[in-house]
Design an enzyme around this catalytic site. Structure first.
Site, PDB file in Angstrom:
ATOM      1  N   GLY A   1       0.771  -1.235   0.000  1.00 23.39           N
ATOM      2  CA  GLY A   1       0.000   0.000   0.000  1.00 23.39           C
ATOM      3  C   GLY A   1       0.806   1.291   0.000  1.00 23.39           C
ATOM      4  CB  THR A   2       4.231   2.337  -1.055  1.00 22.00           C
ATOM      5  OG1 THR A   2       4.281   1.848  -2.399  1.00 22.00           O
ATOM      6  CG2 THR A   2       4.966   1.388  -0.119  1.00 22.00           C
ATOM      7  CG  ASN A   3       1.449   3.350  -5.744  1.00 28.48           C
ATOM      8  OD1 ASN A   3       1.816   4.400  -6.268  1.00 28.48           O
ATOM      9  ND2 ASN A   3       2.046   2.194  -5.966  1.00 28.48           N
TER      10      ASN A   3
ATOM     11  CG  HIS B   1       1.659  -1.245 -15.471  1.00 26.42           C
ATOM     12  ND1 HIS B   1       1.380  -2.537 -15.040  1.00 26.42           N
ATOM     13  CD2 HIS B   1       2.728  -1.351 -16.308  1.00 26.42           C
ATOM     14  CE1 HIS B   1       2.228  -3.367 -15.603  1.00 26.42           C
ATOM     15  NE2 HIS B   1       3.056  -2.680 -16.376  1.00 26.42           N
TER      16      HIS B   1
ATOM     17  CB  ILE C   1      -8.238 -11.365 -12.588  1.00 28.17           C
ATOM     18  CG1 ILE C   1      -6.770 -11.346 -13.016  1.00 28.17           C
ATOM     19  CG2 ILE C   1      -9.141 -11.315 -13.814  1.00 28.17           C
ATOM     20  CD1 ILE C   1      -6.322 -12.597 -13.735  1.00 28.17           C
ATOM     21  CG  LEU C   2     -11.836  -6.958 -10.180  1.00 29.63           C
ATOM     22  CD1 LEU C   2     -11.889  -5.461  -9.892  1.00 29.63           C
ATOM     23  CD2 LEU C   2     -12.750  -7.717  -9.231  1.00 29.63           C
TER      24      LEU C   2
ATOM     25  CG  ASN D   1      -3.670  -0.357 -12.848  1.00 27.87           C
ATOM     26  OD1 ASN D   1      -3.493  -0.620 -11.657  1.00 27.87           O
ATOM     27  ND2 ASN D   1      -2.968  -0.934 -13.814  1.00 27.87           N
TER      28      ASN D   1
HETATM   29  C1  GAR Z   1       3.297  -0.974  -7.441  1.00 27.64           C
HETATM   30  O1  GAR Z   1       4.569  -0.915  -8.003  1.00 27.64           O
HETATM   31  C2  GAR Z   1       2.230  -0.961  -8.506  1.00 27.64           C
HETATM   32  O2  GAR Z   1       2.544  -0.132  -9.588  1.00 27.64           O
HETATM   33  C3  GAR Z   1       2.244  -2.397  -8.927  1.00 27.64           C
HETATM   34  O3  GAR Z   1       2.388  -3.128  -7.730  1.00 27.64           O
HETATM   35  C4  GAR Z   1       3.062  -2.327  -6.754  1.00 27.64           C
HETATM   36  C5  GAR Z   1       2.202  -2.234  -5.525  1.00 27.64           C
HETATM   37  O4  GAR Z   1       2.858  -1.574  -4.482  1.00 27.64           O
HETATM   38  N1  GAR Z   1       1.054  -2.722  -9.645  1.00 27.64           N
HETATM   39  C6  GAR Z   1       1.036  -3.564 -10.671  1.00 27.64           C
HETATM   40  O5  GAR Z   1       1.997  -4.177 -11.067  1.00 27.64           O
HETATM   41  C7  GAR Z   1      -0.337  -3.731 -11.330  1.00 27.64           C
HETATM   42  N2  GAR Z   1      -0.171  -4.282 -12.639  1.00 27.64           N
HETATM   43  P1  GAR Z   1       2.088  -0.893  -3.262  1.00 27.64           P
HETATM   44  O6  GAR Z   1       1.150  -1.938  -2.678  1.00 27.64           O
HETATM   45  O7  GAR Z   1       3.195  -0.564  -2.298  1.00 27.64           O
HETATM   46  O8  GAR Z   1       1.376   0.326  -3.766  1.00 27.64           O
END
Ligand code: GAR
Length: 207
Positions: A12-14, A110, A93-94, A108
Site C-alpha cells: 500500500g505505498t501508493n 502500472h 483479476i476482475l 490503475n
Molecule cells: C506498485 O509498483 C504498482 O505499480 C504495482 O504493484 C506495486 C504495488 O505496491 N502494480 C502492478 O503491477 C499492477 N499491474 P504498493 O502496494 O506498495 O502500492
C-alpha cells in the site's frame, strides 16, 4: 466532493502516497472514503485504519469464480457510492462487468511505460525483472483508465525513470515508485476529481 475508493492487495505505498497528498491538500475535490483489499493481511489496511479510512476485505477465495467475485466488487463499490475507483497495487483479476459499471471511472497505476512490460503476467516485481532482462535504459510508470484489456486503457499520465547499472528488480522498483508512481498517481486522481480528464477516440485529453 468526489468519493474515492482505493483497491489494494499488498503493502500500500501508493495508497500512502494518496493519503499524504490528501493531507497536503493536493487532491482537489476528492476524498478517500474507503479502501477495499483482496487480502486480509495487506499492510495497506493498517495504513487506511491509521488514517481513519473505512476498510473492507473481499477475498477472491470466498467466491466461486471471477464472475461472482466481480459481482461482489461492483456491489461493494455501489454501496460505497464510489465516484472514482483507484487500483493501487490491486492484484486480483476482475471481469468486464466491473469495467462496464465504472467505465472511465477506474484508474490503475502500472510500474512501466506502457506499452512496454505490461499485460498478463506483468505485475509487481516481474515488471522490473523484465525491464532489466531487456536491458532498457529508461523505464517509468503509467496511470491509465482500466478497461477490459489488461493494462490497455487510455493513458492519463506517464513519467520516465532511469535504469542504473547494477540495479536489481528491488532497487529499480523502489526508484520507479519514488520518482514516478507516488507522484503521478495523486496527480491523476486530483485531475479526475476536478473533471480535467476527457476521453476522445480512446485517447485522453487533459483539460
Ligand atoms: C506498485 O509498483 C504498482 O505499480 C504495482 O504493484 C506495486 C504495488 O505496491 N502494480 C502492478 O503491477 C499492477 N499491474 P504498493 O502496494 O506498495 O502500492
Amino acid at each position: 466532493m468526489k468519493k474515492i475508493v482505493v483497491l489494494v492487495s499488498g503493502g500500500g505505498t501508493n495508497l500512502q502516497a494518496l493519503i499524504d497528498a490528501q493531507k497536503a491538500g493536493e487532491i482537489q475535490n476528492g476524498k478517500i472514503t474507503c479502501v477495499i483489499s483482496s487480502n486480509k493481511e495487506a499492510y495497506a489496511l493498517t495504513r487506511a485504519r491509521e488514517n481513519g479510512i473505512a476498510t473492507r476485505v473481499l477475498c477472491r477465495k470466498d467466491y466461486k469464480d471471477v464472475a461472482a467475485y466481480s459481482q461482489a466488487m461492483v456491489a461493494a463499490l455501489q454501496e460505497e457510492q464510489a465516484d472514482l475507483v483507484v487500483y493501487a497495487g490491486f492484484m486480483t483479476i476482475l471481469d468486464e462487468t466491473v469495467c462496464q459499471a465504472f467505465q472511465y471511472k477506474m484508474l490503475n497505476v502500472h510500474p512501466s511505460l506502457i506499452p512496454s512490460f505490461c499485460g498478463k503476467g506483468f505485475y509487481g516485481l516481474h515488471v522490473h525483472e523484465a525491464a532489466l532482462e531487456k536491458g532498457v535504459k529508461v523505464t517509468g510508470a503509467t496511470v491509465h483508465f482500466v478497461t477490459e484489456v489488461c493494462d490497455g486503457g487510455p493513458i492519463i499520465l506517464q513519467k520516465p525513470v532511469e535504469v542504473n547499472q547494477g540495479d536489481t528488480p528491488e532497487t529499480l522498483q523502489r526508484r520507479v515508485m519514488e520518482q514516478a508512481e507516488w507522484k503521478i498517481l495523486p496527480q491523476a486522481v486530483s485531475l479526475f476529481c476536478q473533471d480535467k480528464i476527457q476521453v476522445a477516440d480512446g485517447r485522453v485529453i487533459l483539460l
